[in-house]
Design a protein around this motif. Structure first.
Motif, mmCIF file in Angstrom:
data_model
loop_
_atom_site.group_PDB
_atom_site.id
_atom_site.type_symbol
_atom_site.label_atom_id
_atom_site.label_comp_id
_atom_site.label_asym_id
_atom_site.label_seq_id
_atom_site.Cartn_x
_atom_site.Cartn_y
_atom_site.Cartn_z
ATOM 1 N N VAL A 35 30.122 -21.524 -24.433
ATOM 2 C CA VAL A 35 30.970 -21.950 -23.322
ATOM 3 C C VAL A 35 31.686 -20.761 -22.680
ATOM 4 N N ALA A 36 32.291 -19.912 -23.497
ATOM 5 C CA ALA A 36 33.048 -18.775 -22.971
ATOM 6 C C ALA A 36 32.153 -17.820 -22.192
ATOM 7 N N ARG A 37 30.954 -17.582 -22.698
ATOM 8 C CA ARG A 37 30.045 -16.653 -22.021
ATOM 9 C C ARG A 37 29.497 -17.233 -20.731
ATOM 10 N N VAL A 38 29.170 -18.534 -20.749
ATOM 11 C CA VAL A 38 28.658 -19.165 -19.528
ATOM 12 C C VAL A 38 29.735 -19.216 -18.454
ATOM 13 N N LEU A 39 30.933 -19.662 -18.820
ATOM 14 C CA LEU A 39 32.004 -19.707 -17.837
ATOM 15 C C LEU A 39 32.309 -18.325 -17.271
ATOM 16 N N SER A 40 32.184 -17.298 -18.109
ATOM 17 C CA SER A 40 32.453 -15.937 -17.659
ATOM 18 C C SER A 40 31.487 -15.499 -16.564
ATOM 19 N N ARG A 41 30.296 -16.112 -16.522
ATOM 20 C CA ARG A 41 29.339 -15.790 -15.474
ATOM 21 C C ARG A 41 29.691 -16.470 -14.160
ATOM 22 N N ALA A 59 39.290 -17.632 -29.846
ATOM 23 C CA ALA A 59 37.831 -17.718 -29.759
ATOM 24 C C ALA A 59 37.370 -17.440 -28.333
ATOM 25 N N PHE A 60 38.068 -17.996 -27.370
ATOM 26 C CA PHE A 60 37.711 -17.719 -25.977
ATOM 27 C C PHE A 60 37.894 -16.235 -25.658
ATOM 28 N N GLY A 63 27.628 -32.494 -35.176
ATOM 29 C CA GLY A 63 28.802 -33.350 -35.086
ATOM 30 C C GLY A 63 29.040 -33.820 -33.668
ATOM 31 N N GLU A 64 30.273 -34.198 -33.381
ATOM 32 C CA GLU A 64 30.611 -34.738 -32.060
ATOM 33 C C GLU A 64 30.580 -33.697 -30.946
ATOM 34 N N PRO A 65 31.095 -32.455 -31.168
ATOM 35 C CA PRO A 65 31.057 -31.452 -30.094
ATOM 36 C C PRO A 65 29.622 -31.138 -29.662
ATOM 37 N N GLU A 66 29.429 -30.987 -28.357
ATOM 38 C CA GLU A 66 28.098 -30.738 -27.812
ATOM 39 C C GLU A 66 27.789 -29.257 -27.636
ATOM 40 N N GLU A 67 28.841 -28.432 -27.524
ATOM 41 C CA GLU A 67 28.626 -27.011 -27.265
ATOM 42 C C GLU A 67 29.533 -26.179 -28.166
ATOM 43 N N HIS A 68 29.146 -24.929 -28.378
ATOM 44 C CA HIS A 68 29.962 -24.003 -29.175
ATOM 45 C C HIS A 68 30.724 -23.083 -28.241
ATOM 46 N N VAL A 69 31.926 -22.695 -28.667
ATOM 47 C CA VAL A 69 32.777 -21.862 -27.824
ATOM 48 C C VAL A 69 32.093 -20.542 -27.459
#
Length: 238
Positions: free
Chosen positions: A98-104, A131-132, A89-95
């Motif tokens: 995203v949450a795990r990458v940002l946490s790094r 979810a986050f 669909g339209e979203p490019e990434e799954h939460v």
């Protein structure tokens, strides 16, 4: 790892709330510090913001930290929240990613995500911030979803500065009127929670029974009254 999210004030004990308010009063007196020196905060705004963004971004800077402001779907990739969704669909990434990458990258994640005002049975689940909180490995802070706990604390601090530390027995009226379109009840939910938590005599005054807040917040308010004193009255008589 000492991981603790700040999603709602109901997750905190009364002693912890009091301690936070004491710290908040200190930060108000001493605006510059080094508590966040060398740390970074990701602030994700799924909805527009003026006061919240300004206060969080400025607060991070005043305490020596760095705030990274992101608007998913605008200046950052759109995010999918449905578990197991095929990403066509339209979203490019799954939460989950995203949450795990940002946490790094960062030490804390702030989320501002209003309901969509389509189906309250879905909106009331607060799926975005939960979810986050599920996938992040750093603390997640609620910058307003279906509650606004940070504004609750600011509200409580203002009340204490005006009326003193002990607010038990003070009269508190929470009221609003009709509006032509659905609006987020986060501020009303949070005002009800913090006023009853502080032992005030609270009157919820709203237009008709259909405007009474979600049963979850009414239930928590009644629980707060039982634990902290005060009272809760619902009225539709302006």
């Amino acid at each position: 790892m000492n991981l603790r999210h700040f999603i709602t004030t109901q997750d905190l004990s009364r002693a912890e709330l009091d301690e936070l308010l004491v710290e908040a009063a200190r930060f108000k007196r001493e605006k510059l510090g080094s508590e966040l020196q060398g740390k970074a905060i990701a602030l994700l705004f799924f909805n527009p913001s003026m006061r919240t963004r300004t206060s969080f971004e400025l607060g991070a800077w005043q305490l020596g930290g760095k705030a990274i402001v992101l608007a998913p779907g605008k200046d950052a990739w759109g995010i999918e929240f449905e578990p197991g969704r095929i990403m066509d669909g339209e979203p490019e990434e799954h939460v989950a990613e995203v949450a795990r990458v940002l946490s790094r990258y960062v030490d804390l994640i702030g989320i501002r995500a209003f309901p969509k005002f389509v189906d309250w049975s879905v909106d009331r689940e607060d799926r975005v911030i939960k979810a986050f909180a599920k996938y992040a490995t750093v603390p997640v802070i609620n910058m307003e979803t279906i509650t606004h706990p940070c504004q609750e604390l600011a509200h409580a601090l203002a009340l204490r500065e005006r009326f003193g530390a002990d607010l038990r027995g003070r009269k508190y009226v929470l009221t609003w009127t009709y509006h032509p379109k659905p609006l987020n009840t986060a501020v009303a939910n949070s005002a009800l929670l913090i006023a009853t938590r502080l032992g005030m005599d609270v009157t919820l005054l709203c237009p008709t029974p259909e405007y009474v807040l979600d049963e979850r917040y009414m239930g928590w308010a009644e629980q707060n009254v039982a634990e902290n004193g005060g009272s809760l009255t619902v009225s539709h008589d302006i």
